[in-house]
Design an enzyme around this catalytic site. Structure first.
Site, PDB file in Angstrom:
ATOM      1  CG  LEU A   1     -31.937   2.081   7.272  1.00  0.00           C
ATOM      2  CD1 LEU A   1     -30.813   0.630   7.291  1.00  0.00           C
ATOM      3  CD2 LEU A   1     -32.539   2.143   8.637  1.00  0.00           C
ATOM      4  CG  ASP A   2     -30.980   9.079   7.753  1.00  0.00           C
ATOM      5  OD1 ASP A   2     -32.120   9.175   7.266  1.00  0.00           O
ATOM      6  OD2 ASP A   2     -30.969   9.265   9.120  1.00  0.00           O
ATOM      7  NE  ARG A   3     -24.735   9.940   1.884  1.00  0.00           N
ATOM      8  CZ  ARG A   3     -24.243  11.116   1.776  1.00  0.00           C
ATOM      9  NH1 ARG A   3     -24.023  11.561   0.412  1.00  0.00           N
ATOM     10  NH2 ARG A   3     -23.893  12.008   2.548  1.00  0.00           N
TER      11      ARG A   3
ATOM     12  NE  ARG B   1     -28.379  11.657  11.407  1.00  0.00           N
ATOM     13  CZ  ARG B   1     -28.275  12.328  10.387  1.00  0.00           C
ATOM     14  NH1 ARG B   1     -29.355  11.815   9.297  1.00  0.00           N
ATOM     15  NH2 ARG B   1     -27.385  13.201   9.793  1.00  0.00           N
TER      16      ARG B   1
END
Length: 296
Positions: A128-130, A228
Protein backbone atom coordinates in the site's frame (compact mmCIF):
# COMPACT_ATOMS: atom_id res chain seq x y z
CA UNK A 1 6.70 -24.23 8.77
CA UNK A 2 6.11 -27.85 7.76
CA UNK A 3 4.54 -28.79 4.44
CA UNK A 4 3.22 -32.33 4.25
CA UNK A 5 1.21 -34.70 2.15
CA UNK A 6 0.16 -38.33 2.31
CA UNK A 7 1.29 -40.14 -0.82
CA UNK A 8 -1.45 -41.56 -3.02
CA UNK A 9 1.02 -43.03 -5.51
CA UNK A 10 4.53 -44.41 -5.78
CA UNK A 11 7.55 -42.44 -6.97
CA UNK A 12 10.82 -40.80 -5.95
CA UNK A 13 10.68 -38.19 -3.22
CA UNK A 14 11.75 -35.51 -5.71
CA UNK A 15 8.51 -35.93 -7.67
CA UNK A 16 6.38 -35.32 -4.55
CA UNK A 17 8.34 -32.23 -3.59
CA UNK A 18 7.91 -30.73 -7.07
CA UNK A 19 4.36 -32.03 -7.55
CA UNK A 20 2.16 -32.39 -4.47
CA UNK A 21 4.12 -29.85 -2.36
CA UNK A 22 4.73 -27.52 -5.36
CA UNK A 23 8.26 -26.56 -4.29
CA UNK A 24 10.44 -24.74 -6.80
CA UNK A 25 13.41 -26.55 -8.33
CA UNK A 26 15.72 -24.07 -6.57
CA UNK A 27 14.20 -24.84 -3.18
CA UNK A 28 14.36 -28.59 -3.81
CA UNK A 29 18.04 -28.42 -4.76
CA UNK A 30 18.87 -26.21 -1.78
CA UNK A 31 16.87 -28.39 0.58
CA UNK A 32 18.83 -31.45 -0.46
CA UNK A 33 21.95 -30.05 1.18
CA UNK A 34 20.05 -28.70 4.18
CA UNK A 35 18.38 -32.05 4.95
CA UNK A 36 14.91 -30.55 5.31
CA UNK A 37 12.97 -33.38 3.61
CA UNK A 38 11.49 -36.34 5.49
CA UNK A 39 9.50 -39.47 4.71
CA UNK A 40 7.56 -40.90 7.67
CA UNK A 41 9.63 -38.68 9.96
CA UNK A 42 12.97 -39.92 8.65
CA UNK A 43 15.37 -37.59 6.75
CA UNK A 44 15.40 -38.66 3.11
CA UNK A 45 17.29 -37.97 -0.10
CA UNK A 46 15.60 -36.86 -3.28
CA UNK A 47 15.61 -40.32 -4.86
CA UNK A 48 14.00 -41.98 -1.83
CA UNK A 49 11.25 -44.39 -3.02
CA UNK A 50 7.91 -43.16 -1.67
CA UNK A 51 5.00 -45.62 -1.45
CA UNK A 52 1.25 -44.96 -1.11
CA UNK A 53 0.43 -44.01 2.47
CA UNK A 54 3.87 -42.55 3.23
CA UNK A 55 3.96 -39.10 4.81
CA UNK A 56 6.18 -36.67 2.90
CA UNK A 57 7.35 -33.53 4.73
CA UNK A 58 9.41 -30.44 3.97
CA UNK A 59 10.54 -28.39 6.95
CA UNK A 60 10.89 -24.80 5.72
CA UNK A 61 12.59 -22.06 7.72
CA UNK A 62 14.00 -18.72 6.72
CA UNK A 63 16.52 -16.44 8.44
CA UNK A 64 15.14 -13.18 9.83
CA UNK A 65 15.07 -10.22 7.46
CA UNK A 66 18.18 -8.05 7.62
CA UNK A 67 16.49 -4.86 8.83
CA UNK A 68 16.39 -3.30 12.29
CA UNK A 69 13.46 -4.55 14.41
CA UNK A 70 11.42 -1.70 15.89
CA UNK A 71 8.66 -2.39 18.41
CA UNK A 72 5.47 -0.54 17.55
CA UNK A 73 1.70 -0.93 17.31
CA UNK A 74 0.73 -3.88 15.10
CA UNK A 75 -2.96 -4.63 14.56
CA UNK A 76 -3.06 -8.30 13.54
CA UNK A 77 -6.09 -9.38 11.49
CA UNK A 78 -4.98 -12.93 10.64
CA UNK A 79 -1.98 -15.16 11.33
CA UNK A 80 -0.92 -18.76 10.81
CA UNK A 81 2.42 -20.47 10.16
CA UNK A 82 2.49 -19.19 6.57
CA UNK A 83 0.74 -15.80 6.56
CA UNK A 84 0.42 -12.60 8.54
CA UNK A 85 -2.19 -9.93 7.77
CA UNK A 86 -2.07 -6.59 9.56
CA UNK A 87 -4.19 -3.43 9.59
CA UNK A 88 -1.78 -0.70 8.47
CA UNK A 89 -2.47 2.82 9.76
CA UNK A 90 -2.23 5.83 7.44
CA UNK A 91 1.09 7.63 7.18
CA UNK A 92 3.27 4.53 7.60
CA UNK A 93 5.57 3.22 4.86
CA UNK A 94 5.18 -0.51 4.28
CA UNK A 95 8.82 -1.46 3.67
CA UNK A 96 12.28 0.12 3.78
CA UNK A 97 14.17 1.56 0.84
CA UNK A 98 17.88 2.01 0.25
CA UNK A 99 17.63 5.47 1.79
CA UNK A 100 15.21 4.61 4.61
CA UNK A 101 15.83 1.49 6.70
CA UNK A 102 13.71 2.41 9.73
CA UNK A 103 10.23 3.57 10.66
CA UNK A 104 8.25 1.16 8.46
CA UNK A 105 5.64 -1.54 8.92
CA UNK A 106 8.28 -4.15 8.03
CA UNK A 107 10.42 -2.99 10.97
CA UNK A 108 7.49 -3.53 13.32
CA UNK A 109 6.86 -6.99 11.88
CA UNK A 110 10.54 -7.85 12.34
CA UNK A 111 10.26 -6.91 16.03
CA UNK A 112 7.07 -8.95 16.38
CA UNK A 113 8.75 -12.06 14.94
CA UNK A 114 11.89 -11.55 17.02
CA UNK A 115 9.87 -11.19 20.20
CA UNK A 116 8.24 -14.57 19.58
CA UNK A 117 11.35 -16.35 18.41
CA UNK A 118 9.91 -16.97 14.94
CA UNK A 119 12.28 -17.83 12.07
CA UNK A 120 10.33 -16.00 9.38
CA UNK A 121 11.06 -13.85 6.39
CA UNK A 122 9.15 -10.66 5.62
CA UNK A 123 7.61 -10.85 2.15
CA UNK A 124 4.96 -8.21 1.43
CA UNK A 125 2.28 -9.61 -0.89
CA UNK A 126 -0.10 -6.61 -0.99
CA UNK A 127 1.71 -3.29 -0.84
CA UNK A 128 0.00 0.00 0.00
CA UNK A 129 1.04 3.61 -0.47
CA UNK A 130 2.17 5.39 2.68
CA UNK A 131 -1.14 7.24 3.11
CA UNK A 132 -3.41 4.34 2.13
CA UNK A 133 -4.49 2.29 5.13
CA UNK A 134 -5.99 -1.14 5.73
CA UNK A 135 -5.12 -4.78 5.02
CA UNK A 136 -1.51 -5.67 4.22
CA UNK A 137 -0.76 -9.36 3.64
CA UNK A 138 2.72 -10.78 4.26
CA UNK A 139 4.18 -14.23 3.62
CA UNK A 140 6.52 -15.76 6.18
CA UNK A 141 8.55 -17.73 3.63
CA UNK A 142 9.66 -17.16 0.05
CA UNK A 143 7.80 -20.30 -1.07
CA UNK A 144 4.51 -18.93 0.27
CA UNK A 145 5.22 -15.56 -1.34
CA UNK A 146 5.73 -17.30 -4.67
CA UNK A 147 2.42 -19.13 -4.30
CA UNK A 148 0.66 -15.84 -3.50
CA UNK A 149 2.22 -14.30 -6.61
CA UNK A 150 0.77 -17.10 -8.72
CA UNK A 151 -2.67 -16.57 -7.17
CA UNK A 152 -2.48 -12.85 -7.87
CA UNK A 153 -1.40 -13.44 -11.48
CA UNK A 154 -4.42 -15.73 -11.88
CA UNK A 155 -6.76 -13.05 -10.52
CA UNK A 156 -7.57 -15.01 -7.36
CA UNK A 157 -6.60 -12.32 -4.85
CA UNK A 158 -9.81 -10.27 -4.70
CA UNK A 159 -9.23 -6.81 -3.27
CA UNK A 160 -11.95 -4.34 -2.30
CA UNK A 161 -11.10 -0.79 -1.31
CA UNK A 162 -13.35 1.85 0.21
CA UNK A 163 -12.79 5.47 -0.79
CA UNK A 164 -14.36 8.78 0.14
CA UNK A 165 -14.25 10.95 -2.99
CA UNK A 166 -15.09 14.52 -3.90
CA UNK A 167 -18.27 14.65 -5.98
CA UNK A 168 -19.65 11.51 -7.59
CA UNK A 169 -18.89 9.20 -10.53
CA UNK A 170 -20.97 9.55 -13.73
CA UNK A 171 -22.85 6.30 -13.04
CA UNK A 172 -23.69 4.25 -9.95
CA UNK A 173 -21.44 1.42 -11.13
CA UNK A 174 -18.98 0.82 -13.93
CA UNK A 175 -15.47 -0.04 -14.99
CA UNK A 176 -12.65 2.40 -15.66
CA UNK A 177 -10.39 0.96 -18.36
CA UNK A 178 -7.71 3.58 -18.93
CA UNK A 179 -3.98 2.88 -19.43
CA UNK A 180 -1.58 4.34 -16.88
CA UNK A 181 1.96 5.59 -17.49
CA UNK A 182 4.62 7.32 -15.44
CA UNK A 183 4.72 11.07 -15.84
CA UNK A 184 7.72 12.51 -17.58
CA UNK A 185 10.44 14.69 -16.13
CA UNK A 186 11.58 12.15 -13.55
CA UNK A 187 8.31 12.30 -11.61
CA UNK A 188 7.20 9.32 -9.53
CA UNK A 189 3.56 10.16 -10.22
CA UNK A 190 1.34 8.49 -12.82
CA UNK A 191 -1.16 9.67 -15.41
CA UNK A 192 -3.65 8.31 -17.91
CA UNK A 193 -1.81 7.89 -21.20
CA UNK A 194 -2.38 5.82 -24.37
CA UNK A 195 1.29 4.86 -24.09
CA UNK A 196 0.77 3.36 -20.63
CA UNK A 197 0.02 -0.12 -19.34
CA UNK A 198 -3.54 -1.43 -19.47
CA UNK A 199 -5.39 -0.82 -16.21
CA UNK A 200 -8.94 -1.62 -15.07
CA UNK A 201 -10.88 -0.65 -11.96
CA UNK A 202 -14.48 -1.62 -11.19
CA UNK A 203 -16.37 0.82 -8.98
CA UNK A 204 -19.70 1.00 -7.21
CA UNK A 205 -21.34 4.00 -5.55
CA UNK A 206 -22.36 3.07 -2.00
CA UNK A 207 -23.59 6.37 -0.55
CA UNK A 208 -23.47 10.16 -0.90
CA UNK A 209 -23.43 12.91 1.71
CA UNK A 210 -22.66 16.63 1.47
CA UNK A 211 -20.86 16.55 -1.87
CA UNK A 212 -18.82 13.48 -0.90
CA UNK A 213 -19.36 9.93 -2.16
CA UNK A 214 -18.40 6.55 -0.69
CA UNK A 215 -17.14 4.15 -3.35
CA UNK A 216 -16.23 0.47 -3.38
CA UNK A 217 -13.27 -0.02 -5.72
CA UNK A 218 -12.06 -3.34 -7.11
CA UNK A 219 -8.78 -3.19 -9.05
CA UNK A 220 -8.59 -5.78 -11.84
CA UNK A 221 -4.96 -4.89 -12.50
CA UNK A 222 -2.24 -3.70 -10.14
CA UNK A 223 -0.66 -0.53 -11.54
CA UNK A 224 1.08 1.98 -9.29
CA UNK A 225 -1.42 4.59 -7.99
CA UNK A 226 -4.13 2.95 -10.11
CA UNK A 227 -7.13 3.68 -7.88
CA UNK A 228 -6.06 7.26 -7.25
CA UNK A 229 -5.48 7.96 -10.95
CA UNK A 230 -8.72 6.29 -12.04
CA UNK A 231 -10.84 8.11 -9.47
CA UNK A 232 -9.36 11.41 -10.64
CA UNK A 233 -10.11 10.43 -14.25
CA UNK A 234 -13.75 9.77 -13.25
CA UNK A 235 -13.95 13.34 -12.03
CA UNK A 236 -14.17 12.35 -8.36
CA UNK A 237 -10.66 12.39 -6.84
CA UNK A 238 -10.04 10.66 -3.52
CA UNK A 239 -10.27 13.12 -0.68
CA UNK A 240 -6.91 14.06 0.76
CA UNK A 241 -5.02 12.91 -2.33
CA UNK A 242 -2.89 15.97 -2.96
CA UNK A 243 -1.15 14.41 -5.96
CA UNK A 244 -4.28 13.73 -7.98
CA UNK A 245 -6.70 16.55 -7.20
CA UNK A 246 -8.25 15.56 -3.88
CA UNK A 247 -6.64 18.14 -1.60
CA UNK A 248 -10.06 19.45 -0.48
CA UNK A 249 -10.09 17.04 2.44
CA UNK A 250 -8.91 19.67 4.89
CA UNK A 251 -11.67 22.09 3.93
CA UNK A 252 -14.23 19.34 4.58
CA UNK A 253 -12.81 18.52 8.00
CA UNK A 254 -11.16 15.28 6.90
CA UNK A 255 -7.65 14.22 7.83
CA UNK A 256 -5.46 12.56 5.23
CA UNK A 257 -6.05 10.49 2.13
CA UNK A 258 -9.36 8.63 2.38
CA UNK A 259 -8.50 5.30 0.75
CA UNK A 260 -8.79 2.05 2.72
CA UNK A 261 -7.75 -1.44 1.62
CA UNK A 262 -10.85 -2.82 3.29
CA UNK A 263 -11.21 -6.47 2.26
CA UNK A 264 -9.03 -9.24 0.85
CA UNK A 265 -10.42 -12.58 -0.34
CA UNK A 266 -8.19 -15.44 -1.43
CA UNK A 267 -7.65 -19.19 -1.24
CA UNK A 268 -4.96 -20.04 1.29
CA UNK A 269 -1.76 -20.56 -0.75
CA UNK A 270 -1.01 -23.87 0.97
CA UNK A 271 -4.36 -25.38 1.96
CA UNK A 272 -6.78 -23.84 -0.51
CA UNK A 273 -9.08 -22.81 2.37
CA UNK A 274 -11.11 -19.71 1.49
CA UNK A 275 -9.96 -16.68 3.49
CA UNK A 276 -11.63 -13.32 3.91
CA UNK A 277 -9.65 -10.67 5.78
CA UNK A 278 -11.21 -7.30 6.60
CA UNK A 279 -9.75 -4.07 7.89
CA UNK A 280 -11.28 -2.60 11.03
CA UNK A 281 -10.77 0.86 9.55
CA UNK A 282 -12.71 2.85 6.97
CA UNK A 283 -12.71 6.24 5.23
CA UNK A 284 -14.03 9.30 6.99
CA UNK A 285 -17.57 9.18 5.68
CA UNK A 286 -20.71 9.42 7.87
CA UNK A 287 -21.70 5.95 9.12
CA UNK A 288 -19.53 4.31 6.46
CA UNK A 289 -19.93 0.86 8.03
CA UNK A 290 -23.68 0.85 7.23
CA UNK A 291 -22.93 0.77 3.51
CA UNK A 292 -20.40 -2.05 3.34
CA UNK A 293 -20.51 -4.13 0.12
CA UNK A 294 -21.26 -7.46 1.77
CA UNK A 295 -21.94 -9.49 -1.36
CA UNK A 296 -19.39 -8.23 -3.89
Amino acid sequence: MILRCVAARSGPLRSFLRGELALSSTLVKGGKAAGIFRVNGVPALLNWPVAPGDVVEAVLTEPPASLPPEPGPLEILYEDEALLAVDKPPGLWVHPTAARQEGTLANRVAAYYAGRGLACGIHVATRLDRDTFGVVLLAKHGHVHSRLGALQAAGRLEKTYLAAVLGAPPAEAGVVALPIARRGGGSLLREVSPAGQAAETAYRLLAQSGGVSLLALTPRTGRTHQLRVHCAALGCPILGDRDYGGAAAGALGLAGQQLCAWRLRLPHPLTGERLEIRSRQGPQFPDWAKFLPETS
